[in-house]
Design an enzyme around this catalytic site. Structure first.
Site, PDB file in Angstrom:
ATOM      1  CG  ASN A   1      11.968  29.101  37.990  1.00 37.12           C
ATOM      2  OD1 ASN A   1      12.361  30.095  38.568  1.00 37.12           O
ATOM      3  ND2 ASN A   1      12.032  28.977  36.660  1.00 37.12           N
TER       4      ASN A   1
ATOM      5  CG  ASP B   1      15.624  23.383  30.973  1.00 39.14           C
ATOM      6  OD1 ASP B   1      16.361  24.138  30.315  1.00 39.14           O
ATOM      7  OD2 ASP B   1      15.873  23.036  32.145  1.00 39.14           O
TER       8      ASP B   1
ATOM      9  N   PRO C   1      13.853  26.742  23.515  1.00 37.36           N
ATOM     10  CG  PRO C   1      13.754  28.786  22.386  1.00 37.36           C
ATOM     11  CD  PRO C   1      12.911  27.762  23.071  1.00 37.36           C
TER      12      PRO C   1
HETATM   13  O1  PMT Z   1      16.619  34.844  41.067  1.00 38.53           O
HETATM   14  P1  PMT Z   1      17.109  34.402  42.438  1.00 38.53           P
HETATM   15  O2  PMT Z   1      15.982  34.113  43.380  1.00 38.53           O
HETATM   16  O3  PMT Z   1      18.127  35.359  43.002  1.00 38.53           O
HETATM   17  O4  PMT Z   1      17.838  33.004  42.250  1.00 38.53           O
HETATM   18  C1  PMT Z   1      19.053  32.937  41.559  1.00 38.53           C
HETATM   19  C2  PMT Z   1      19.129  31.704  40.656  1.00 38.53           C
HETATM   20  C3  PMT Z   1      19.087  30.440  41.536  1.00 38.53           C
HETATM   21  C4  PMT Z   1      17.959  31.670  39.672  1.00 38.53           C
HETATM   22  C5  PMT Z   1      20.488  31.816  39.869  1.00 38.53           C
HETATM   23  O5  PMT Z   1      21.556  31.880  40.781  1.00 38.53           O
HETATM   24  C6  PMT Z   1      20.679  30.653  38.933  1.00 38.53           C
HETATM   25  O6  PMT Z   1      21.140  29.585  39.290  1.00 38.53           O
HETATM   26  N1  PMT Z   1      20.278  30.853  37.644  1.00 38.53           N
HETATM   27  C7  PMT Z   1      20.291  29.810  36.598  1.00 38.53           C
HETATM   28  C8  PMT Z   1      19.041  28.962  36.715  1.00 38.53           C
HETATM   29  C9  PMT Z   1      18.973  27.861  35.679  1.00 38.53           C
HETATM   30  O7  PMT Z   1      18.092  27.874  34.882  1.00 38.53           O
HETATM   31  O8  PMT Z   1      19.972  27.010  35.735  1.00 38.53           O
HETATM   32  P2  PMT Z   1      20.135  25.736  34.694  1.00 38.53           P
HETATM   33  O9  PMT Z   1      21.198  24.933  35.327  1.00 38.53           O
HETATM   34  O10 PMT Z   1      18.811  25.113  34.418  1.00 38.53           O
HETATM   35  O11 PMT Z   1      20.630  26.436  33.359  1.00 38.53           O
HETATM   36  C10 PMT Z   1      22.004  26.596  33.025  1.00 38.53           C
HETATM   37  C11 PMT Z   1      22.238  27.888  32.303  1.00 38.53           C
HETATM   38  O12 PMT Z   1      21.543  27.901  31.046  1.00 38.53           O
HETATM   39  C12 PMT Z   1      21.779  29.132  33.031  1.00 38.53           C
HETATM   40  O13 PMT Z   1      22.718  30.164  32.762  1.00 38.53           O
HETATM   41  C13 PMT Z   1      20.431  29.449  32.398  1.00 38.53           C
HETATM   42  O14 PMT Z   1      20.124  30.836  32.432  1.00 38.53           O
HETATM   43  C14 PMT Z   1      20.660  28.996  30.959  1.00 38.53           C
HETATM   44  N2  PMT Z   1      19.464  28.519  30.269  1.00 38.53           N
HETATM   45  C15 PMT Z   1      18.787  27.417  30.703  1.00 38.53           C
HETATM   46  C16 PMT Z   1      17.698  26.956  29.995  1.00 38.53           C
HETATM   47  C17 PMT Z   1      17.295  27.645  28.840  1.00 38.53           C
HETATM   48  N3  PMT Z   1      16.240  27.235  28.141  1.00 38.53           N
HETATM   49  N4  PMT Z   1      17.975  28.724  28.434  1.00 38.53           N
HETATM   50  C18 PMT Z   1      19.051  29.166  29.125  1.00 38.53           C
HETATM   51  O15 PMT Z   1      19.654  30.193  28.764  1.00 38.53           O
END
Ligand code: PMT
Length: 411
Positions: free
Chosen positions: A218, A287, A315
């Site tokens: 991504n 994911d 995970p």
């Molecule tokens: O890196 P940049 O270009 O500055 O962009 C910033 C960003 C958009 C990446 C950042 O602000 C952001 O939104 N990060 C989280 C991205 C994400 O994976 O979001 P999510 O909604 O899919 O996940 C929710 C949370 O679970 C996040 O804290 C993520 O780190 C965590 N996660 C998700 C999947 C996974 N397998 N393990 C996780 O820990």
């Protein structure tokens, strides 16, 4: 954009006062880069150029870039009677860069016969010294003894880098890079309200290989996570950043664990989590990973009509580590969403915070301009475990990181 450029746009250091001492070295011109970066933060920077420094660069150059005042010789006509005491009364930190062997020796002796050493003697705030000299001069026991004395007295030494000196000799002695001087100056000026805290930050994308040349990933640049790591370090925390591929450079005192896949990020984070006080989960973790085709390049022959790829789940790092938390550990999560407006984003963030059991969760829209992936700014919908919620207008990611940490500290 590098993280020092990102922090150069931060509003958190406006009005802070730093005194910059410059002593004779070929590296004098690099002090100008530091001056520019600090002035971009709307800081007040005064400067003193020793006689040696003035052989390499002029006071006018420092004045033109916004240093005020610029001091020279102690008894020069027009110099204020108490100029040798002024930085001690006004500056909140003093940085000497470059610090020549002679300047280190004067400071170690407590000399006051020239303007810079007198000013340093009359200054009782944080003193940062960035030596630069020929590698043999740096290694000399006299210089090393002076450095040890200064360190014992509380001066912070920003160690010189290795490389080829202007004279052609190679070794340790080159002035540390300007961005490292910039970071150390900001750290000396920042509140140390995270001192003693151990912080882990997951940063950037993960990269899930499919065949010998292709992967699933991504557009995360690592800026938001990098800004969190830097902001926590500036505020005194001991920081470990678990970085996916392509993340920006970090200050050298931040421990960096480079990983590739989501599983590698999970293993690195799970390994250090028991030693942490806070976890900031900013990485855009895949994911799902494609079920690998194998180490060879997939050939298009036989697949002209298309083909399918299967995905297997990874995970969830945040949710798994939240489930293993001690009562004193705090977790900040993010939510990357495509929401039509900030209220919908807040509702998604609220649900995700509860699902993942984070203490604080910051949602960002990744489908609107100036937010989310890749850019220097973000606007957030933030929600915590006590039901407090805020919507933040677009601001620099350095400032977003700073404000999220402030919130995390008070939960
Ligand atoms: O890196 P940049 O270009 O500055 O962009 C910033 C960003 C958009 C990446 C950042 O602000 C952001 O939104 N990060 C989280 C991205 C994400 O994976 O979001 P999510 O909604 O899919 O996940 C929710 C949370 O679970 C996040 O804290 C993520 O780190 C965590 N996660 C998700 C999947 C996974 N397998 N393990 C996780 O820990």
């Amino acid at each position: 954009m590098s993280l020092d450029c990102l922090f150069s746009r931060s509003g958190k250091f406006a009005g802070k006062r730093l005194h910059l001492g410059v002593s004779g070295s070929v590296a004098c011109y690099r002090a100008l880069d530091v001056l520019r970066a600090l002035r971009a933060l709307d800081m007040h920077v005064s400067a003193t150029l020793t006689g040696g420094a003035r052989q390499f660069v002029t006071p006018l150059l420092f004045e033109a870039l916004g240093a005020m005042p610029v001091y020279g010789d102690m008894f020069a006509p027009g110099e204020e009677a108490f100029a040798h005491l002024e930085p001690g009364q006004h500056a909140q930190a003093m940085l000497v860069a470059p610090a020549s062997a002679d300047t280190l020796s004067r400071l170690a002796q407590g000399a006051a016969s020239d303007m810079l050493s007198a000013q340093a003697l009359a200054f009782d705030g944080p003193l940062l010294l960035a030596p630069a000299m020929n590698p043999r001069m740096w290694q000399h026991p006299a210089t090393q003894a002076n450095v040890a004395t200064l360190r014992e007295r509380g001066a912070r030494i920003i160690l010189p880098a290795c490389g080829r000196a202007a004279c052609g000799d190679a070794g340790e002695g080159r002035l540390a890079p300007p961005e490292e001087l910039f970071w150390q100056a900001l750290r000396a000026l920042a509140p140390q309200d995270m001192a003693g805290k151990r912080v882990m930050v997951t940063v950037g994308p993960t990269r899930e290989p499919w065949d010998g040349v292709r992967y699933w990933s991504n557009p995360s640049s690592g800026r938001m996570g990098g800004a969190l790591a830097v902001a926590a370090w500036l505020r005194g925390a001991t920081v470990t950043a678990v970085c996916g591929p392509g993340c920006p450079g970090l200050p050298s005192e931040i421990r960096r664990l480079d990983v590739g896949t989501a599983r590698e990020m999970f293993e690195a984070a799970a390994d250090i989590w028991p030693d942490m006080d806070c976890g900031c989960f900013c990485a855009a973790v895949a994911d799902f990973s494609p079920v690998p085709h194998g180490p060879e390049k997939f050939k298009k022959e036989g697949a002209e009509a298309g083909f399918s790829v299967s995905f297997a789940p990874n995970p969830d790092i945040l949710r798994t580590l939240a489930a293993r938390r001690r009562a004193d550990q705090r977790l900040l999560g993010f939510a990357a969403e495509t929401a039509p407006d900030m209220d919908s984003l807040l509702a998604l963030a609220r649900a995700k915070r509860a699902r993942k059991d984070a203490d604080l969760l910051a949602g960002n829209c990744v489908n609107s301009a100036g937010c989310g992936f890749g850019c220097a700014t973000n606007s957030m919908a933030v929600t915590d475990r006590h039901g407090h919620e805020e919507i933040w207008p677009q601001q620099n990611k350095a400032d977003v990181a700073w404000d999220l940490l402030t919130w995390l500290l008070r939960i």
